[in-house]
Design an enzyme around this catalytic site. Structure first.
Site, PDB file in Angstrom:
ATOM      1  N   HIS A   1       5.253   7.678   9.197  1.00 59.62           N
ATOM      2  CA  HIS A   1       6.272   7.276   8.223  1.00 59.62           C
ATOM      3  C   HIS A   1       7.698   7.452   8.748  1.00 59.62           C
ATOM      4  CE1 HIS A   1       3.633   7.297   4.324  1.00 59.62           C
ATOM      5  NE2 HIS A   1       3.213   6.447   5.237  1.00 59.62           N
TER       6      HIS A   1
ATOM      7  N   GLU B   1       0.824  -1.206   0.000  1.00 55.55           N
ATOM      8  CA  GLU B   1       0.000   0.000   0.000  1.00 55.55           C
ATOM      9  C   GLU B   1       0.852   1.248   0.000  1.00 55.55           C
ATOM     10  OE1 GLU B   1      -2.225   3.361   2.059  1.00 55.55           O
ATOM     11  OE2 GLU B   1      -0.318   2.398   2.510  1.00 55.55           O
TER      12      GLU B   1
END
Length: 490
Positions: A454, A325
């Site tokens: 992230h 993803e």
């Protein structure tokens, strides 16, 4: 009613007897329906504490594999095996669904973009336009067809060109799609162009100050044989002003693909023509272990699947743990693209859970009816009903909730693109919490929902236990209700 579902055959007999009695009874308007009974039961069984055990396991996997669970790494493969083994032991039919991702990409020579009719004009590569990594090699000469452009551009960035499949109504397969930057990810625009049969893609900058030049940007998405470039506003505006212009678009690049797997698990019971699909992406970014993004969604739907393994569902429930993803929705995109029209029609709805335990959380429900009036339009018919059912859970608990746009950044995108209604929960990423959200949910306004988004610090210490527990219950509630009753979905 208390039933211990961890007692093997004894638990199965007890559950089977209990549910047979429930389902055999008529359901007067004043009585509790089977979907309500099982939703309440599953909510009690699915807890944040149990989900946290899966997060601990995913953290251990990342720690043992260089701190990451990204696509193409041993950490991802170990995560895949952990989830698949848990589901197999619970009695699910489990499939490892292969998908491709970019292993390496290199451009061998500069790209070509040249008008060939009715006039001749060559644009300057790496100045007027750039190849979109990881564009495959391709050489196509075809008419350019504009896709829902906003010209002249609006004063502020707002173009939705190519963001919806409806933008391509009337698009002639085999032409080169001319698309304007704006609103949704480049990858979404490319994906929709691919579904429409485009032979090539030119995306051009939107046109506001600071958004005119071309540059190179890796979008992670590719379509076999479809060359893709990003052009400056002047190029796009010129091509749009001359409908019917034919161009030659060439990309000379070497694209090497690797293979990962989605984990797909399906209940053995339930109507196979009425599938309730529940998904979360399993991979992390290379920089970190991805425990909130998206170990949190993975853990919650895994625990939901394990706890409902003995439920005599009326609709088949399919759990999906998506690969890759983080590099372009590749797992869900390739899965949906590989379905036949009949197989797509059997999927009644899709529920997506991506980042459900952000430390500075807000309870955000995907805006299925576009009541917020921001960004993308409403989801396909049925999406509003999904949002309403999720909202009902929070309302019953006296918890606030807000809408969040279908911005194409998670795995609902490919489902919406083919008309499958979707919904889900999101607790925020790199965006900043508003003062209004602080009043509803606590936390700190002006600070990112997830300051470790992230990053390497997205570990088990980056989880908000309250959000995880509440959202695990909300997921259990919605899955159980739709597993027994989808009459609200058109």
């Amino acid at each position: 009613m208390h039933i211990n579902l961890r007692r093997g055959a004894t638990g199965f007999v007890a559950m089977a007897t209990a549910v047979a009695l429930v389902l055999a009874q008529p359901t007067p308007a004043s009585a509790t329906s089977p979907d309500d009974v099982f939703a309440k039961l599953l909510v009690k069984q699915v807890t944040g504490a149990h989900a946290k055990q899966h997060l601990n396991a995913l953290q251990s996997i990342a720690t043992a594999n260089g701190g990451t669970r990204a696509a193409g790494t041993p950490g991802y493969r170990a995560s895949r095996d952990y989830v698949a083994n848990k589901l197999r032991k619970a009695g699910y039919k489990v499939t490892l669904d292969p998908i491709n991702f970019v292993q390496s990409w290199a451009e061998n020579s500069p790209p070509t973009l040249t008008q060939t009719a009715p006039n001749s004009k060559a644009y300057v590569p790496n100045e007027d336009f750039f190849t979109f990594p990881p564009s495959p090699a391709g050489d196509v000469t075809a008419q350019v067809q504009a896709v829902d452009l906003t010209l002249p551009p609006a004063p502020t960035p707002s173009s939705t060109s190519g963001c919806e499949t409806a933008d391509f109504n009337g698009f002639v397969a085999g032409r080169i799609a001319l698309i304007q930057r704006g609103t949704c990810p480049y990858a979404t625009k490319v994906r929709n162009a691919g579904f429409a049969g485009a032979a090539g893609v030119i995306i051009f900058n939107e046109g506001q100050p600071g958004r005119t030049d071309a540059f190179t940007v890796d979008i992670g998405e590719w379509r076999a044989g479809i060359p893709m470039v990003f052009a400056d506003f002047a190029v796009g505006n010129e091509l749009a002003a001359a409908p019917g212009t034919t161009v030659r678009l060439k990309v000379d690049a070497t694209l090497k693909l690797g293979t990962d797997h989605n984990v797909i698990a399906e209940t053995r019971l339930g109507n196979p023509r009425n599938v309730v699909m529940v998904g979360a992406h399993l991979d992390s970014v290379p920089a970190g272990p991805g425990i909130n993004d998206n170990g949190s969604g993975t853990a919650a739907i895994l625990e939901t699947a394990l706890q409902m393994r003995l439920y005599p569902v009326r609709n088949k429930v399919r759990f999906a743990f998506w690969a890759a993803e983080e590099i372009g929705l590749l797992g869900s995109d390739q899965y949906v693209e590989g379905l036949s029209a009949a197989e797509r029609d059997r999927i009644r709805l899709y529920l997506n859970f991506d980042m459900i335990a952000s430390p500075n959380y807000a309870y955000k429900l995907y805006d299925g009816d576009n009541s917020d009036g921001e960004g993308s339009p409403a989801g396909p018919p049925g999406s509003a009903q999904i949002e309403r059912q999720l909202a009902n859970f929070f309302d019953r608990r006296g918890l606030g909730h807000v809408g969040t746009d279908f911005d194409g950044r998670s795995d609902y995108g490919p489902f919406i693109a083919v008309g499958i209604p979707a919904g889900g929960i999101f607790t925020g990423a790199e965006g900043l919490k508003t003062a209004e959200e602080q009043a509803l949910f606590g936390g700190t306004a002006g600070v990112a929902y997830d300051v470790c988004y992230h990053q390497a610090c997205d570990t088990t210490t980056n989880i908000n236990a309250t959000a995880l527990d509440v959202n695990a219950d909300a997921i259990a509630d919605s899955v159980a209700r739709f597993a027994f009753n989808t009459t609200a979905i058109p």
